[in-house]
Design a protein around this motif. Structure first.
Motif, short mmCIF file in Angstrom:
data_model
loop_
_atom_site.label_atom_id
_atom_site.label_comp_id
_atom_site.label_asym_id
_atom_site.label_seq_id
_atom_site.Cartn_x
_atom_site.Cartn_y
_atom_site.Cartn_z
N GLY A 20 3.04 2.06 2.35
CA GLY A 20 3.50 2.35 3.70
C GLY A 20 4.80 1.61 4.01
O GLY A 20 5.38 0.94 3.15
N ASP A 53 0.82 -1.21 0.00
CA ASP A 53 0.00 0.00 0.00
C ASP A 53 0.85 1.26 0.00
O ASP A 53 0.32 2.37 0.04
N THR A 94 1.59 4.85 12.52
CA THR A 94 0.18 4.47 12.67
C THR A 94 -0.02 3.54 13.85
O THR A 94 -0.97 3.70 14.60
N TYR A 119 4.68 0.41 12.31
CA TYR A 119 4.04 0.63 11.01
C TYR A 119 3.89 2.12 10.75
O TYR A 119 3.52 2.88 11.65
N TYR A 120 4.13 2.50 9.49
CA TYR A 120 4.03 3.90 9.06
C TYR A 120 3.23 3.96 7.76
O TYR A 120 3.28 3.04 6.96
N ASN A 121 2.51 5.06 7.56
CA ASN A 121 1.77 5.22 6.31
C ASN A 121 2.67 5.78 5.21
O ASN A 121 3.87 5.99 5.43
N LYS A 122 2.12 6.05 4.03
CA LYS A 122 2.91 6.55 2.89
C LYS A 122 3.63 7.85 3.21
O LYS A 122 4.71 8.09 2.71
N GLN A 123 2.99 8.68 4.00
CA GLN A 123 3.57 9.97 4.34
C GLN A 123 4.64 9.87 5.43
O GLN A 123 5.24 10.87 5.79
#
Length: 189
Positions: free
Chosen positions: A91, A89, A114, A106-110
Motif C-alpha cells: 500500500g 504490504d 482506506t 493511507y491507500y491500499n495496493k490498488q
C-alpha cells in the motif's frame, strides 16, 4: 571465423538485454519502505531521491499507483510538501504538515483510499467536540487529538483525545456524538 564472430556477438547482445530485465525485476521485487515527494519530483530537485541510498533500490514517481495520486490530489488539492511511502504490504502512505496539523492518508495496493489520520492540539479541535469534552472533563487538559476517518465509517471522523491532570491521564473516543473512555492510567509518583 565469421561464424565464431556472429556467435560471440549474439551472446553479448543476449547478455546485455538480459541485464536490463534483471534490473527491472529487482525494482519490482523489493518490499522495502521508499520515500519520495511528488512535488519534489515535479521540481526535479535532489529531495526527490529515495531514503534508501543503494542505486538498485531507487524508486520513481510512477511506483505509486496513479489512482492513489489522483485521489490524494482531489482530497488535498493545495498540498505541495507531501512525501509518499510505499509500505511493506504494497500500500501507500502520503504525509504532510499544514497549519500545525499533521496529515497522513493511507491507500491500499490498488490505490483506493482506506483512511486518513490528522494529529493536532486542542486549539485545532472543532468547537462542538471540544465543548462536549470540556463539559464532562473540565479539570483535565487536552494534550493531543488523533482524528481518524475511514471508508468503513463513511468518512465520519472518530476522535481519540489524550487528556491528563496531575495524577492521571486517559484516552477518550468520540464517535457519532458518543463519548467513552478507552484507557485510564495513573501516573507514577
Amino acid at each position: 571465423m565469421q561464424k565464431a564472430f556472429y556467435s560471440v556477438a549474439a551472446i553479448l547482445i543476449f547478455l546485455i538485454l538480459s541485464a536490463g530485465v534483471k534490473a527491472q525485476r529487482f525494482a519490482a521485487a523489493g518490499k522495502h519502505l521508499y520515500k519520495f515527494s511528488i512535488a519534489a519530483a515535479r521540481r526535479h530537485v535532489p529531495e526527490a531521491a529515495p531514503v534508501m541510498s543503494h542505486p538498485k533500490s531507487r524508486q520513481y514517481l510512477n511506483s505509486i499507483n496513479i489512482r492513489a495520486v489522483r485521489d490524494f490530489m482531489n482530497r488535498y488539492n493545495n498540498v505541495d510538501n507531501e512525501s509518499w511511502v510505499i509500505m511493506e504490504d504494497g500500500g501507500f502512505k502520503a504525509h504532510y504538515v499544514a497549519n500545525g496539523i499533521d496529515y497522513t492518508a493511507y491507500y491500499n495496493k490498488q490505490g483506493n483510499w482506506t483512511n486518513s489520520l490528522k494529529i493536532y492540539t486542542e486549539e485545532k479541535l472543532p468547537f462542538k467536540v471540544r465543548d462536549m469534552v470540556k463539559r464532562e472533563y473540565y479539570d483535565y487538559a487536552i494534550m493531543l487529538i488523533h482524528e481518524i476517518e475511514s471508508f468503513k465509517s463513511d468518512s465520519a471522523p472518530t476522535y481519540i483525545i489524550r487528556m491528563e491532570d496531575a495524577r492521571s491521564f486517559f484516552f477518550i473516543r468520540i464517535r457519532d456524538g458518543e463519548m467513552n473512555i478507552l484507557k485510564h492510567l495513573q501516573k507514577q509518583e
